[in-house]
Design a protein around this motif. Structure first.
Motif, PDB file in Angstrom:
ATOM      1  N   GLU A  73      76.893 -46.207   0.628  1.00 55.39           N
ATOM      2  CA  GLU A  73      77.310 -46.423   2.021  1.00 55.39           C
ATOM      3  C   GLU A  73      77.710 -45.120   2.719  1.00 55.39           C
ATOM      4  O   GLU A  73      77.519 -44.977   3.937  1.00 55.39           O
ATOM      5  CB  GLU A  73      78.501 -47.396   2.069  1.00 55.39           C
ATOM      6  CG  GLU A  73      78.177 -48.818   1.649  1.00 55.39           C
ATOM      7  CD  GLU A  73      78.427 -49.069   0.168  1.00 55.39           C
ATOM      8  OE1 GLU A  73      78.559 -50.243  -0.222  1.00 55.39           O
ATOM      9  OE2 GLU A  73      78.492 -48.072  -0.590  1.00 55.39           O
ATOM     10  N   LEU A  74      78.246 -44.174   1.969  1.00 54.00           N
ATOM     11  CA  LEU A  74      78.714 -42.927   2.568  1.00 54.00           C
ATOM     12  C   LEU A  74      77.557 -42.063   3.082  1.00 54.00           C
ATOM     13  O   LEU A  74      77.776 -41.116   3.842  1.00 54.00           O
ATOM     14  CB  LEU A  74      79.548 -42.136   1.560  1.00 54.00           C
ATOM     15  CG  LEU A  74      80.798 -42.851   1.011  1.00 54.00           C
ATOM     16  CD1 LEU A  74      81.588 -41.917   0.118  1.00 54.00           C
ATOM     17  CD2 LEU A  74      81.679 -43.373   2.152  1.00 54.00           C
ATOM     18  N   ASP A  75      76.325 -42.391   2.668  1.00 48.39           N
ATOM     19  CA  ASP A  75      75.151 -41.669   3.163  1.00 48.39           C
ATOM     20  C   ASP A  75      74.619 -42.256   4.473  1.00 48.39           C
ATOM     21  O   ASP A  75      73.723 -41.677   5.095  1.00 48.39           O
ATOM     22  CB  ASP A  75      74.025 -41.706   2.123  1.00 48.39           C
ATOM     23  CG  ASP A  75      74.370 -40.928   0.859  1.00 48.39           C
ATOM     24  OD1 ASP A  75      75.156 -39.963   0.964  1.00 48.39           O
ATOM     25  OD2 ASP A  75      73.879 -41.300  -0.226  1.00 48.39           O
ATOM     26  N   ALA A  76      75.160 -43.408   4.881  1.00 55.04           N
ATOM     27  CA  ALA A  76      74.647 -44.089   6.068  1.00 55.04           C
ATOM     28  C   ALA A  76      74.778 -43.260   7.354  1.00 55.04           C
ATOM     29  O   ALA A  76      73.841 -43.226   8.169  1.00 55.04           O
ATOM     30  CB  ALA A  76      75.339 -45.443   6.235  1.00 55.04           C
ATOM     31  N   PRO A  77      75.908 -42.566   7.600  1.00 54.84           N
ATOM     32  CA  PRO A  77      76.026 -41.817   8.859  1.00 54.84           C
ATOM     33  C   PRO A  77      74.894 -40.808   9.080  1.00 54.84           C
ATOM     34  O   PRO A  77      74.464 -40.603  10.220  1.00 54.84           O
ATOM     35  CB  PRO A  77      77.386 -41.112   8.724  1.00 54.84           C
ATOM     36  CG  PRO A  77      78.175 -42.015   7.837  1.00 54.84           C
ATOM     37  CD  PRO A  77      77.174 -42.542   6.843  1.00 54.84           C
ATOM     38  N   SER A  78      74.396 -40.203   8.018  1.00 56.47           N
ATOM     39  CA  SER A  78      73.335 -39.200   8.165  1.00 56.47           C
ATOM     40  C   SER A  78      72.019 -39.811   8.611  1.00 56.47           C
ATOM     41  O   SER A  78      71.110 -39.096   9.051  1.00 56.47           O
ATOM     42  CB  SER A  78      73.134 -38.442   6.841  1.00 56.47           C
ATOM     43  OG  SER A  78      72.639 -39.326   5.839  1.00 56.47           O
ATOM     44  N   GLN A  79      71.876 -41.138   8.504  1.00 59.78           N
ATOM     45  CA  GLN A  79      70.637 -41.820   8.866  1.00 59.78           C
ATOM     46  C   GLN A  79      70.617 -42.306  10.317  1.00 59.78           C
ATOM     47  O   GLN A  79      69.632 -42.880  10.766  1.00 59.78           O
ATOM     48  CB  GLN A  79      70.412 -43.018   7.935  1.00 59.78           C
ATOM     49  CG  GLN A  79      70.289 -42.657   6.468  1.00 59.78           C
ATOM     50  CD  GLN A  79      69.120 -41.728   6.211  1.00 59.78           C
ATOM     51  OE1 GLN A  79      68.005 -41.996   6.662  1.00 59.78           O
ATOM     52  NE2 GLN A  79      69.367 -40.635   5.494  1.00 59.78           N
ATOM     53  N   LEU A  80      71.712 -42.078  11.030  1.00 57.33           N
ATOM     54  CA  LEU A  80      71.770 -42.500  12.428  1.00 57.33           C
ATOM     55  C   LEU A  80      70.855 -41.660  13.305  1.00 57.33           C
ATOM     56  O   LEU A  80      70.687 -40.456  13.070  1.00 57.33           O
ATOM     57  CB  LEU A  80      73.211 -42.394  12.951  1.00 57.33           C
ATOM     58  CG  LEU A  80      74.235 -43.362  12.349  1.00 57.33           C
ATOM     59  CD1 LEU A  80      75.645 -42.932  12.732  1.00 57.33           C
ATOM     60  CD2 LEU A  80      73.974 -44.795  12.815  1.00 57.33           C
ATOM     61  N   LEU A  81      70.286 -42.277  14.337  1.00 56.58           N
ATOM     62  CA  LEU A  81      69.473 -41.551  15.311  1.00 56.58           C
ATOM     63  C   LEU A  81      70.343 -40.709  16.238  1.00 56.58           C
ATOM     64  O   LEU A  81      70.093 -39.529  16.451  1.00 56.58           O
ATOM     65  CB  LEU A  81      68.659 -42.535  16.154  1.00 56.58           C
ATOM     66  CG  LEU A  81      67.351 -43.067  15.587  1.00 56.58           C
ATOM     67  CD1 LEU A  81      66.820 -44.178  16.476  1.00 56.58           C
ATOM     68  CD2 LEU A  81      66.332 -41.952  15.478  1.00 56.58           C
ATOM     69  N   LEU A  82      71.337 -41.368  16.839  1.00 54.95           N
ATOM     70  CA  LEU A  82      72.253 -40.740  17.802  1.00 54.95           C
ATOM     71  C   LEU A  82      71.496 -40.046  18.925  1.00 54.95           C
ATOM     72  O   LEU A  82      71.877 -38.969  19.395  1.00 54.95           O
ATOM     73  CB  LEU A  82      73.187 -39.759  17.086  1.00 54.95           C
ATOM     74  CG  LEU A  82      74.132 -40.385  16.048  1.00 54.95           C
ATOM     75  CD1 LEU A  82      74.987 -39.315  15.396  1.00 54.95           C
ATOM     76  CD2 LEU A  82      74.998 -41.459  16.670  1.00 54.95           C
ATOM     77  N   ASP A  83      70.428 -40.689  19.354  1.00 56.33           N
ATOM     78  CA  ASP A  83      69.634 -40.181  20.471  1.00 56.33           C
ATOM     79  C   ASP A  83      69.694 -41.226  21.589  1.00 56.33           C
ATOM     80  O   ASP A  83      68.977 -42.217  21.568  1.00 56.33           O
ATOM     81  CB  ASP A  83      68.192 -39.944  20.023  1.00 56.33           C
ATOM     82  CG  ASP A  83      67.343 -39.326  21.127  1.00 56.33           C
ATOM     83  OD1 ASP A  83      67.925 -38.929  22.163  1.00 56.33           O
ATOM     84  OD2 ASP A  83      66.118 -39.254  20.955  1.00 56.33           O
ATOM     85  N   GLY A  84      70.577 -40.989  22.537  1.00 58.20           N
ATOM     86  CA  GLY A  84      70.786 -41.973  23.599  1.00 58.20           C
ATOM     87  C   GLY A  84      71.619 -43.163  23.165  1.00 58.20           C
ATOM     88  O   GLY A  84      71.690 -44.176  23.865  1.00 58.20           O
ATOM     89  N   THR A  85      72.262 -43.043  22.008  1.00 57.22           N
ATOM     90  CA  THR A  85      73.063 -44.148  21.472  1.00 57.22           C
ATOM     91  C   THR A  85      74.405 -44.237  22.194  1.00 57.22           C
ATOM     92  O   THR A  85      75.108 -43.234  22.345  1.00 57.22           O
ATOM     93  CB  THR A  85      73.299 -43.961  19.962  1.00 57.22           C
ATOM     94  OG1 THR A  85      72.034 -43.914  19.302  1.00 57.22           O
ATOM     95  CG2 THR A  85      74.134 -45.092  19.390  1.00 57.22           C
ATOM     96  N   ASP A  86      74.749 -45.433  22.618  1.00 59.56           N
ATOM     97  CA  ASP A  86      76.041 -45.677  23.268  1.00 59.56           C
ATOM     98  C   ASP A  86      77.081 -46.226  22.303  1.00 59.56           C
ATOM     99  O   ASP A  86      78.265 -45.941  22.427  1.00 59.56           O
ATOM    100  CB  ASP A  86      75.878 -46.664  24.434  1.00 59.56           C
ATOM    101  CG  ASP A  86      74.924 -46.152  25.493  1.00 59.56           C
ATOM    102  OD1 ASP A  86      75.258 -45.116  26.103  1.00 59.56           O
ATOM    103  OD2 ASP A  86      73.864 -46.767  25.705  1.00 59.56           O
ATOM    104  N   LYS A  87      76.621 -47.042  21.328  1.00 62.81           N
ATOM    105  CA  LYS A  87      77.555 -47.692  20.417  1.00 62.81           C
ATOM    106  C   LYS A  87      76.972 -47.745  19.008  1.00 62.81           C
ATOM    107  O   LYS A  87      75.784 -47.994  18.833  1.00 62.81           O
ATOM    108  CB  LYS A  87      77.872 -49.123  20.882  1.00 62.81           C
ATOM    109  CG  LYS A  87      78.539 -49.192  22.256  1.00 62.81           C
ATOM    110  CD  LYS A  87      78.703 -50.623  22.745  1.00 62.81           C
ATOM    111  CE  LYS A  87      79.302 -50.651  24.148  1.00 62.81           C
ATOM    112  NZ  LYS A  87      79.419 -52.034  24.683  1.00 62.81           N
TER     113      LYS A  87
END
Length: 458
Positions: free
Chosen positions: A413-427
C-alpha cells in the motif's frame, strides 16, 4: 436475577484482571468481560444496570451514531456509561459494566449507551433491557456472518423486549418492520434531487413484498432498498416518519420536521449516509427529551472520528481518507457512488485489506455484489488497487468496464502514492478498512508528500 457466589467470584476476578491491564498500560478491551462471562455465563443478568439504557444496532452507521449521541449527551450534563472502549458484543458490554461497578456489582451511572452487534442481539438483550433501541438500517453484510438482511432482522426481532421504544428508519422497509407491536418513532430523509425511480445497485433485498410476495413499487430509491415503497398487491408500504430531514448541501445545514416544529441543524459532511447518521441521532435525542438547540450546539463543533474520515489539502488537491468496509458490499457501493457524485477530477486508492482484525478470509464473493461500476466514470482518472486482494480488485475493476490504462496495481500500500497521475487531479480518495489505521495514515502522508514533490518538480 439475584447475585450468587459464582457471580461475585467472576466479578472480583474480572475486576482484578481489568486493574492488571491498566497497571501494565494495556488498552481497554473486552477481555475482562469475556472472563466474567466465562466464569459466570449469566453475568450480564446478575450485575446491576443503569436506570435508563439506550442501544444502537444496524448494519451500517451504528458506531458513528453512537459517537454522536454520546457526545451530545455528555456535553449536556449526562454521565453516560458506554462500551466505546471495548466492543459491541456481550463481552464488551460486560467490560463496560465491570468498569463502572463496585465490588458488590452496583453501577454508579444512571444512563447507559451501548452499541450492539446485530448477531450478538440474542446474547445481549436476554439480559440488557433497553428503554430505547435504535436500528440504523439492515443490509446484507459479510458472507461469513450476516449474509442476509432478513436473517439478521429475525435475530433482532426475537431478542428485543416487547416494551422497548424503537427508533427506526422509515426509509428502510426491512428494519422499519422490527417489533411491530412496540412503541416506535420513525425518522426519514425527504425526497432528494439525486434519488432515482429504479434501483441501479446490484443488490436490492426488497424487490418483493415481505407480506404477500407481490411486486414492490418505489416512489423513489436512494440506494439499494432505501427509499419510499409500496406493494402493488396488498398495500404494504413504507411507514410515515415522525422526523423528516431535508439537507441543504450548499448551506451546510439540514432541517428536521418533527412532531412539534421544524428545526435546523448544522451538517457534519456532505454525504447522504452521514446525514442519515445525524438524523438518527436527532430522532433518538429529541425522543429522549433533549432540546433542538442543545443538539445543534453540539453538532456545530462535532466531526466524524478520524479513524473513519479525514480530509487534508496540499497545493490545491484535496486528500480524503474514507473507511470503506471490506466484505460489506453495501458500504462499499455507497462510498463508490459518493465519490462518483463528488465534483472535480478524482483518483482513487482501493486498499481494502479484506481482513477481520488479525484473521484473513478466503471469501471474495462480496466484491461481485459491490458496485465497482460506480468507479467507471469520466471524472475518475485513475484507480489504484493494492493490498492482499489487489488481483481480485483488479479483475473486478476490469469487469466493471474500467479501462486497463486507468488501473494500477501494487501489493504494498505504501507504494500507491507513486502511482498517482496528479495531472489535473482535484481530489484523491483513499478507501481503507477499519483494521489498518497506521497504514492508512502512512499512505495519506505519502500522497501529500507526492503532491508536494510533483508541485516542486513543476
Amino acid at each position: 436475577m439475584k447475585k450468587n457466589l459464582r457471580f461475585y467470584i467472576a466479578l472480583w476476578i474480572s475486576k482484578a484482571a481489568m486493574l492488571l491491564q491498566r497497571l501494565l498500560g494495556m488498552n481497554a478491551s473486552y477481555f475482562p468481560g469475556k472472563l466474567a462471562i466465562k466464569l459466570c455465563p449469566d453475568f450480564l443478568g446478575r450485575i446491576d444496570k443503569p436506570k435508563t439504557i439506550i442501544t444502537v444496532t444496524g448494519t451500517n452507521g451504528k458506531t458513528t451514531c453512537c459517537n454522536m449521541i454520546l457526545q451530545v449527551l455528555s456535553e449536556n450534563g449526562y454521565d453516560v456509561l458506554n462500551n466505546k472502549a471495548g466492543s459491541n458484543i456481550d463481552a464488551g458490554i460486560a467490560s463496560s459494566l465491570l468498569a463502572d461497578a463496585n465490588l458488590l456489582g452496583k453501577v454508579k451511572k444512571e444512563l447507559a449507551l451501548f452499541e450492539v452487534d446485530e448477531r450478538s442481539s440474542l446474547k445481549i438483550y436476554a439480559y440488557i433491557h433497553p428503554d430505547y433501541a435504535v436500528c440504523t438500517n439492515l443490509f446484507r453484510d459479510s458472507i461469513a456472518r450476516n449474509a442476509h438482511a432478513e436473517f439478521i432482522s429475525s435475530i433482532i426481532e426475537r431478542a428485543l423486549p416487547e416494551d422497548t421504544h424503537m427508533i427506526l428508519n422509515a426509509d428502510d422497509p426491512i428494519s422499519s418492520q422490527l417489533k411491530i407491536n412496540n412503541k416506535r418513532t420513525y425518522f426519514s430523509i425527504a425526497r432528494l434531487d439525486s434519488d432515482r425511480s429504479e434501483c441501479v445497485n446490484i443488490i436490492n433485498d426488497m424487490r418483493y413484498c415481505p407480506k404477500c410476495g407481490g411486486r414492490v413499487e418505489y416512489e423513489y430509491v436512494r440506494y439499494h432498498h432505501i427509499g419510499k415503497m409500496r406493494c402493488t398487491s396488498c398495500g404494504f408500504a413504507s411507514p410515515e416518519a415522525d422526523f423528516i430531514a431535508s439537507p441543504d448541501w450548499e448551506k451546510g445545514t439540514f432541517t428536521v420536521a418533527g412532531p412539534e416544529c421544524t428545526e435546523e441543524y448544522p451538517l457534519m459532511s456532505g454525504s447522504i449516509f452521514n446525514t442519515y447518521n445525524q438524523t438518527t441521532a436527532v430522532a433518538l435525542l429529541r425522543t429522549f427529551g433533549l432540546s433542538a438547540e442543545a443538539i445543534a450546539n453540539s453538532f456545530a463543533h462535532m466531526s466524524i472520528v478520524k479513524s473513519r474520515y479525514t480530509k487534508a489539502e496540499k497545493n490545491g488537491v484535496e486528500v480524503v481518507t474514507n473507511m470503506t468496509k471490506g466484505q460489506n458490499p453495501v458500504a462499499c457501493s455507497i462510498v463508490f457512488d459518493y465519490i462518483r457524485a463528488e465534483s472535480g477530477q478524482k483518483e482513487v486508492i482501493v486498499m481494502l485489506d479484506d481482513k477481520t482484525y488479525k484473521k484473513t478470509t478466503e471469501i471474495v464473493t462480496w466484491v461481485y455484489d459491490a458496485d465497482f461500476e460506480f468507479l467507471n466514470d469520466d471524472s475518475i482518472s485513475r484507480v489504484i488497487a493494492c493490498g492482499v486482494r489487489l488481483h481480485d480488485y483488479h479483475l473486478r475493476l476490469l469487469l466493471a468496464g474500467i479501462p486497463e490504462e486507468k488501473i494500477r496495481c501494487v501489493e504494498n500500500e505504501l507504494d500507491a502514492p507513486s502511482q498517482l497521475l496528479l495531472d489535473g487531479t482535484d481530489k484523491v480518495f483513499i478507501l481503507h478498512d477499519l483494521t489498518t489505521p497506521e497504514t492508512t495514515e502512512k499512505v495519506r502522508d505519502g500522497v501529500l508528500a507526492e503532491i508536494e514533490k510533483r508541485g516542486a518538480a513543476k
